[in-house]
Design a protein around this motif. Structure first.
Motif, mmCIF file in Angstrom:
data_model
loop_
_atom_site.group_PDB
_atom_site.id
_atom_site.type_symbol
_atom_site.label_atom_id
_atom_site.label_comp_id
_atom_site.label_asym_id
_atom_site.label_seq_id
_atom_site.Cartn_x
_atom_site.Cartn_y
_atom_site.Cartn_z
ATOM 1 N N ALA A 185 30.065 139.790 29.832
ATOM 2 C CA ALA A 185 30.312 139.441 31.238
ATOM 3 C C ALA A 185 30.926 138.049 31.295
ATOM 4 C CB ALA A 185 29.022 139.495 32.053
ATOM 5 N N GLY A 186 32.108 137.925 31.863
ATOM 6 C CA GLY A 186 32.791 136.645 32.015
ATOM 7 C C GLY A 186 33.068 136.350 33.479
ATOM 8 N N ALA A 187 33.058 135.069 33.810
ATOM 9 C CA ALA A 187 33.286 134.678 35.211
ATOM 10 C C ALA A 187 34.061 133.364 35.248
ATOM 11 C CB ALA A 187 31.968 134.524 35.960
ATOM 12 N N LEU A 188 35.002 133.275 36.180
ATOM 13 C CA LEU A 188 35.765 132.054 36.448
ATOM 14 C C LEU A 188 35.609 131.720 37.921
ATOM 15 C CD1 LEU A 188 39.114 132.677 34.517
ATOM 16 C CD2 LEU A 188 37.262 131.132 33.860
ATOM 17 N N GLY A 189 35.299 130.457 38.215
ATOM 18 C CA GLY A 189 35.107 130.062 39.605
ATOM 19 C C GLY A 189 35.771 128.731 39.908
ATOM 20 N N VAL A 190 36.166 128.565 41.139
ATOM 21 C CA VAL A 190 36.743 127.310 41.608
ATOM 22 C C VAL A 190 36.130 127.004 42.965
ATOM 23 C CG1 VAL A 190 38.716 128.455 42.708
ATOM 24 C CG2 VAL A 190 38.876 126.048 42.093
ATOM 25 N N SER A 191 35.842 125.710 43.163
ATOM 26 C CA SER A 191 35.234 125.274 44.418
ATOM 27 C C SER A 191 36.065 124.115 44.971
ATOM 28 C CB SER A 191 33.781 124.824 44.190
ATOM 29 O OG SER A 191 33.203 124.335 45.384
ATOM 30 N N PHE A 192 36.416 124.189 46.227
ATOM 31 C CA PHE A 192 37.249 123.173 46.884
ATOM 32 C C PHE A 192 36.530 122.691 48.143
ATOM 33 C CE2 PHE A 192 40.321 122.077 50.185
ATOM 34 C CZ PHE A 192 41.067 121.091 49.553
ATOM 35 N N GLY A 193 36.322 121.382 48.217
ATOM 36 C CA GLY A 193 35.682 120.802 49.387
ATOM 37 C C GLY A 193 36.572 119.744 50.010
ATOM 38 N N GLN A 194 36.632 119.719 51.314
ATOM 39 C CA GLN A 194 37.473 118.764 52.022
ATOM 40 C C GLN A 194 36.713 118.208 53.234
ATOM 41 O OE1 GLN A 194 40.832 117.421 51.615
ATOM 42 N NE2 GLN A 194 39.746 116.118 53.073
ATOM 43 N N PRO A 195 36.292 116.915 53.150
ATOM 44 C CA PRO A 195 35.706 116.308 54.352
ATOM 45 C C PRO A 195 36.772 116.157 55.434
ATOM 46 C CG PRO A 195 35.119 115.056 52.370
ATOM 47 C CD PRO A 195 36.197 116.021 51.982
ATOM 48 N N LEU A 196 36.448 116.541 56.630
ATOM 49 C CA LEU A 196 37.386 116.454 57.750
ATOM 50 C C LEU A 196 37.110 115.260 58.640
ATOM 51 C CD1 LEU A 196 37.624 120.225 58.797
ATOM 52 C CD2 LEU A 196 39.154 118.918 57.299
ATOM 53 N N ILE A 197 35.866 115.001 58.890
ATOM 54 C CA ILE A 197 35.499 113.890 59.774
ATOM 55 C C ILE A 197 34.367 113.106 59.122
ATOM 56 C CG2 ILE A 197 34.576 113.242 62.032
ATOM 57 C CD1 ILE A 197 35.778 115.757 63.192
ATOM 58 N N ASP A 198 34.595 111.783 58.971
ATOM 59 C CA ASP A 198 33.566 110.875 58.468
ATOM 60 C C ASP A 198 33.802 109.520 59.135
ATOM 61 O OD1 ASP A 198 31.766 109.275 57.143
ATOM 62 O OD2 ASP A 198 32.204 110.074 55.156
ATOM 63 N N PHE A 199 32.942 109.173 60.069
ATOM 64 C CA PHE A 199 33.154 107.964 60.864
ATOM 65 C C PHE A 199 32.858 106.667 60.107
ATOM 66 C CE2 PHE A 199 32.601 111.257 64.113
ATOM 67 C CZ PHE A 199 33.659 110.972 64.956
ATOM 68 N N THR A 200 32.418 106.762 58.863
ATOM 69 C CA THR A 200 32.206 105.545 58.064
ATOM 70 C C THR A 200 33.459 105.115 57.315
ATOM 71 O OG1 THR A 200 31.471 106.745 56.080
ATOM 72 C CG2 THR A 200 29.799 106.207 57.731
ATOM 73 N N VAL A 201 34.483 105.973 57.296
ATOM 74 C CA VAL A 201 35.674 105.679 56.491
ATOM 75 C C VAL A 201 36.465 104.514 57.071
ATOM 76 C CG1 VAL A 201 37.892 106.581 55.705
ATOM 77 C CG2 VAL A 201 35.844 108.003 55.595
ATOM 78 N N PHE A 202 36.670 104.515 58.375
ATOM 79 C CA PHE A 202 37.544 103.505 58.972
ATOM 80 C C PHE A 202 36.967 102.092 58.869
ATOM 81 C CE2 PHE A 202 38.351 107.593 61.082
ATOM 82 C CZ PHE A 202 39.680 107.766 60.742
ATOM 83 N N PRO A 203 35.687 101.871 59.182
ATOM 84 C CA PRO A 203 35.151 100.517 58.962
ATOM 85 C C PRO A 203 35.106 100.137 57.487
ATOM 86 C CG PRO A 203 33.412 102.012 59.687
ATOM 87 C CD PRO A 203 34.706 102.725 59.874
ATOM 88 N N ALA A 204 34.872 101.106 56.606
ATOM 89 C CA ALA A 204 34.875 100.792 55.173
ATOM 90 C C ALA A 204 36.276 100.399 54.710
ATOM 91 C CB ALA A 204 34.366 101.995 54.376
#
Length: 468
Positions: free
Chosen positions: A126-145
């Protein structure tokens, strides 16, 4: 305009005596100067810029600070991960079975039984290949940082300039300390020569009975005191040379000579003008102002933690099973998640309150820095003004002390003055010459300190170096 040369005001008689009557002393002074390359003050500045470790450290701090805004942006950057797996399975089953057979002999059936070992093998993969993609859309700490990163980069650049300016001023201070100590060595050497002459003359007069032995002993004390002072000043000069060599990263015990720089402009600007210039150009004061903006950005980052955080997630997986039950599969899913931190135990609220208090504290520190800048400028301004008047008095004092000593020496040779008067006048002359030498070079350093405290010292070099 005040000229920064201690010997510029020596009387014509004194110059004639030093140059004509004592040529061997002048040659000995030249021979005593260490061999090696000549280092001008401008060359010392350039060498410090290219070799000083503090400047290089500050430069790398700038390079690291430039990465801080990008570090804040990575909070909204995509996250991709992959996975792979393979499972191999083999099952081997062994069993013993009883086999029977029937034979007929002479019409009579006969049953025969025997044991038989059987082994069954089952294989699967049994073989398996997987890919996971995550994308933050809104994070209000980014702009002050991100804003905090930009301000921190600006602070690092200002600190780099401040380090350069301070290092260059340190070079000038050490350079003039060597020049000043060289002048003191010359003064002390001349004092020893004059004291030796006075001892010789006192000994001659004592031999013929014109004076008592106390004149000789008194003169001998002055000679030995002058000799000790000369040795101490020569050692101090050696230490000052070593200090300058360390600042310039020269080899230990490197032989070099320093040249007399041109006189600095002696115009003393009004104090209010200097203070306004310092408030505009002093990097340390500007860093204190930016520190307030940094604290505000940090508080904004904490406030941003109250906002929702929206992320997307996509997962996909391919699977295949081989063997007796071979099959393939493809699975994927996409999600959108919204996270709203209503309450996190209270630490966030404490951090927010602490950030507000820190802003007020930083504002007070900025006010303290402004007072320090004002005090620095005032002290530098008063020092220059004081030295301007002091040098005028010292020039006149040296001329008067020289004339007084030569008059008393002549009278002593004629028998109309005592050795106490002559030796006292010699001490006054030596003290006046030392004070003039010290204050002259201190005046040149004070003029540069005036620019250093107002934040414009060696501005051209600082501006060129900050881009390297």
């Amino acid at each position: 305009m005040i000229h920064a040369r201690p010997w510029a005001v020596l009387s014509a008689g004194a110059l004639l005596m030093a140059g004509a009557f004592f040529p061997r002393h002048a040659q000995a002074a030249d021979a005593a100067r260490p061999p090696g390359g000549l280092i001008t003050l401008e060359q010392a500045y350039d060498r410090a810029l290219t070799s000083d470790q503090a400047i290089r450290i500050a430069f790398f701090e700038v390079r690291k600070a430039k990465l801080l805004p990008w570090s804040a942006v990575t909070r909204l950057g995509p996250q991709v991960s992959g996975s792979a797996s393979y499972d191999r399975r083999e099952v081997s089953t062994s069993a013993t079975a009883l086999e029977t057979s029937t034979t007929t002999i002479s019409g009579v059936p006969t049953v025969t039984a025997r044991s038989v070992d059987r082994t069954d093998h089952t294989r699967s993969g049994a073989g398996a290949l997987g890919v996971s993609f995550g994308q933050p859309l809104i994070d209000f700490t980014v702009f002050p940082a991100y804003r905090l990163g930009k301000i921190s980069a600006a602070v690092a650049r200002l600190q780099h300039q401040f380090t350069i300016r301070g290092t260059l001023f340190g070079v000038a201070t050490a350079y003039y300390e060597v020049l000043k100590q060289q002048q003191l060595v010359d003064v002390n050497r001349e004092a020893l020569r004059l004291a030796g002459e006075q001892l010789d003359f006192a000994q001659k007069r004592a031999n013929v009975g014109e004076v008592t032995r106390s004149d000789v002993l008194r003169a001998q004390v002055i000679v030995e005191t002058a000799r000790r002072t000369l040795v101490e000043s020569e050692n101090t000069l050696e230490l000052d040379r070593n200090t300058l060599g360390n600042i310039l990263n020269l080899a230990p015990n490197a032989a070099f000579r320093v040249a007399e720089p041109p006189d600095y402009p002696t115009t003393l600007p009004p104090f209010d003008e200097l203070l306004a210039r310092a408030c505009t150009h002093r990097e340390d004061l500007r860093v204190k102002e930016l520190a307030i903006d940094q604290d505000i950005a940090r508080r904004g980052e904490i406030i941003g933690q109250y906002g929702p955080r929206v992320t997307t997630q996509f997962d996909s997986q391919l699977g295949h099973t081989s063997g007796s039950a071979a099959q393939s599969s493809h699975d994927w899913q996409a999600t959108v998640a919204v996270s709203v931190p209503f309450f996190t135990g209270g630490q966030r609220e404490i951090d927010l309150r602490t950030a507000g208090e820190q802003i007020e504290q930083t504002k007070l520190a900025r006010e303290q820095a402004a007072k320090t800048v004002e005090a620095d400028v005032k002290q530098a301004w008063l020092t220059v003004r004081s030295l301007q008047q002091t040098l005028k008095a010292l020039h006149a004092q040296v001329v008067a002390a020289e004339q007084g000593y030569h008059d008393l020496e002549t009278q002593y040779r004629a028998g109309t003055s005592t050795s106490v008067d002559v030796l006292s006048a010699l001490n006054d002359l030596n003290a006046a010459r030392k004070d003039l030498a010290v204050q002259t070079y201190d005046y040149q350093v004070a003029l540069r300190s005036l620019e250093q405290t107002s934040g414009v010292f060696q501005e051209a070099r600082v501006q060129r170096s900050k881009t390297k």
